[in-house]
Design an enzyme around this catalytic site. Structure first.
Site, PDB file in Angstrom:
ATOM      1  N   TYR A   1      -3.442 -13.245   6.930  1.00 58.82           N
ATOM      2  CA  TYR A   1      -4.602 -14.111   6.691  1.00 58.82           C
ATOM      3  C   TYR A   1      -4.809 -14.992   7.927  1.00 58.82           C
ATOM      4  O   TYR A   1      -5.920 -15.268   8.336  1.00 58.82           O
ATOM      5  CB  TYR A   1      -4.358 -14.996   5.465  1.00 58.82           C
ATOM      6  CG  TYR A   1      -4.292 -14.223   4.181  1.00 58.82           C
ATOM      7  CD1 TYR A   1      -5.455 -13.908   3.484  1.00 58.82           C
ATOM      8  CD2 TYR A   1      -3.067 -13.796   3.655  1.00 58.82           C
ATOM      9  CE1 TYR A   1      -5.400 -13.198   2.305  1.00 58.82           C
ATOM     10  CE2 TYR A   1      -3.003 -13.102   2.462  1.00 58.82           C
ATOM     11  CZ  TYR A   1      -4.179 -12.800   1.791  1.00 58.82           C
ATOM     12  OH  TYR A   1      -4.109 -12.102   0.626  1.00 58.82           O
TER      13      TYR A   1
ATOM     14  N   ARG B   1      -6.888 -20.041   4.326  1.00 55.97           N
ATOM     15  CA  ARG B   1      -7.179 -20.215   2.911  1.00 55.97           C
ATOM     16  C   ARG B   1      -8.591 -19.743   2.600  1.00 55.97           C
ATOM     17  O   ARG B   1      -8.842 -19.059   1.626  1.00 55.97           O
ATOM     18  CB  ARG B   1      -7.059 -21.703   2.559  1.00 55.97           C
ATOM     19  CG  ARG B   1      -6.630 -21.874   1.148  1.00 55.97           C
ATOM     20  CD  ARG B   1      -6.231 -23.313   0.903  1.00 55.97           C
ATOM     21  NE  ARG B   1      -5.419 -23.391  -0.262  1.00 55.97           N
ATOM     22  CZ  ARG B   1      -4.911 -24.511  -0.724  1.00 55.97           C
ATOM     23  NH1 ARG B   1      -5.101 -25.619  -0.065  1.00 55.97           N
ATOM     24  NH2 ARG B   1      -4.195 -24.493  -1.780  1.00 55.97           N
TER      25      ARG B   1
ATOM     26  N   ASN C   1     -14.756 -10.999  -2.604  1.00 53.10           N
ATOM     27  CA  ASN C   1     -15.441  -9.962  -1.840  1.00 53.10           C
ATOM     28  C   ASN C   1     -16.201  -9.014  -2.750  1.00 53.10           C
ATOM     29  O   ASN C   1     -15.665  -8.456  -3.687  1.00 53.10           O
ATOM     30  CB  ASN C   1     -14.442  -9.214  -0.946  1.00 53.10           C
ATOM     31  CG  ASN C   1     -13.931  -7.964  -1.611  1.00 53.10           C
ATOM     32  OD1 ASN C   1     -13.752  -7.945  -2.806  1.00 53.10           O
ATOM     33  ND2 ASN C   1     -13.705  -6.951  -0.860  1.00 53.10           N
TER      34      ASN C   1
ATOM     35  N   CYS D   1      -8.682  -4.694   1.442  1.00 57.27           N
ATOM     36  CA  CYS D   1      -8.157  -6.056   1.290  1.00 57.27           C
ATOM     37  C   CYS D   1      -6.647  -6.042   1.080  1.00 57.27           C
ATOM     38  O   CYS D   1      -5.967  -7.027   1.315  1.00 57.27           O
ATOM     39  CB  CYS D   1      -8.811  -6.751   0.127  1.00 57.27           C
ATOM     40  SG  CYS D   1     -10.248  -5.924  -0.522  1.00 57.27           S
ATOM     41  N   HIS D   2      -6.134  -4.917   0.618  1.00 58.09           N
ATOM     42  CA  HIS D   2      -4.697  -4.842   0.334  1.00 58.09           C
ATOM     43  C   HIS D   2      -3.870  -4.832   1.607  1.00 58.09           C
ATOM     44  O   HIS D   2      -2.655  -4.949   1.563  1.00 58.09           O
ATOM     45  CB  HIS D   2      -4.411  -3.595  -0.494  1.00 58.09           C
ATOM     46  CG  HIS D   2      -4.847  -2.329   0.140  1.00 58.09           C
ATOM     47  ND1 HIS D   2      -6.115  -1.809  -0.017  1.00 58.09           N
ATOM     48  CD2 HIS D   2      -4.177  -1.496   0.956  1.00 58.09           C
ATOM     49  CE1 HIS D   2      -6.179  -0.686   0.678  1.00 58.09           C
ATOM     50  NE2 HIS D   2      -5.033  -0.472   1.287  1.00 58.09           N
TER      51      HIS D   2
ATOM     52  N   SER E   1       1.395 -14.715   6.482  1.00 58.45           N
ATOM     53  CA  SER E   1       1.897 -14.795   7.861  1.00 58.45           C
ATOM     54  C   SER E   1       3.408 -14.640   7.925  1.00 58.45           C
ATOM     55  O   SER E   1       3.954 -14.271   8.949  1.00 58.45           O
ATOM     56  CB  SER E   1       1.492 -16.132   8.473  1.00 58.45           C
ATOM     57  OG  SER E   1       2.084 -17.178   7.748  1.00 58.45           O
TER      58      SER E   1
ATOM     59  N   GLU F   1       0.119   4.005   1.764  1.00 57.20           N
ATOM     60  CA  GLU F   1      -0.342   4.176   3.136  1.00 57.20           C
ATOM     61  C   GLU F   1       0.806   4.284   4.112  1.00 57.20           C
ATOM     62  O   GLU F   1       0.622   4.359   5.317  1.00 57.20           O
ATOM     63  CB  GLU F   1      -1.238   2.996   3.519  1.00 57.20           C
ATOM     64  CG  GLU F   1      -2.489   2.935   2.648  1.00 57.20           C
ATOM     65  CD  GLU F   1      -3.517   1.980   3.209  1.00 57.20           C
ATOM     66  OE1 GLU F   1      -3.160   1.175   4.067  1.00 57.20           O
ATOM     67  OE2 GLU F   1      -4.672   2.068   2.779  1.00 57.20           O
TER      68      GLU F   1
END
Length: 106
Positions: free
Chosen positions: A29, A43, A52, A60-61, A66, A87
């Site tokens: 993020y 945030r 979204n 988004c996954h 961080s 993936e």
DNA sequence: ACGGTGACGCTCA
DNA sequence: TTGAGCGCCACCG
């Protein structure tokens, strides 16, 4: 395209950047926010992803915290983890394995 | 216009 | 190492 609730350049930027993240890679993020131009808005980025309008269109996954943890997901972190593993991203107890290695950099 | 909320981040105990 | 607190920004009612 038509604004679904409010024109948000910020959000638009989020999806745009997120879409350029290759499969099998992840992004934080924080990095996402930095790419947009606001290092402190991690945030806000999460907020954008949360609402979204293009849920399956945007990976988004692939967005994680961080510190290497999975973070959160609208459909549940479990689902997010499953997608990541699908993936090729190994996840161990809510944490990314070899996080820095699969972390995508711009 | 204002206050509350949220898929976060960092520091301190 | 783990948990709690504070700060950050953007969106919504």
């Amino acid at each position: 395209m038509k604004k679904q609730y409010n024109s948000t350049e910020f959000e638009n930027k989020v999806w745009q950047i997120l879409k350029r993240v290759p499969r099998g890679r992840v992004i934080t993020y924080q990095a996402l926010a930095q790419a947009i131009g606001c290092l402190q808005s991690a945030r806000a980025v999460g907020n954008a992803l949360h609402k979204n309008p293009w849920a399956p269109k945007v990976p988004c996954h692939r967005v994680v915290k961080s510190n290497g943890q999975i973070g959160g997901y609208r459909s549940g972190i479990r689902k997010k983890t499953a997608l990541l593993k699908s993936e090729g991203v190994r996840v161990k107890d809510g944490k990314i394995v070899d996080f820095e290695k699969i972390l995508y950099k711009f």
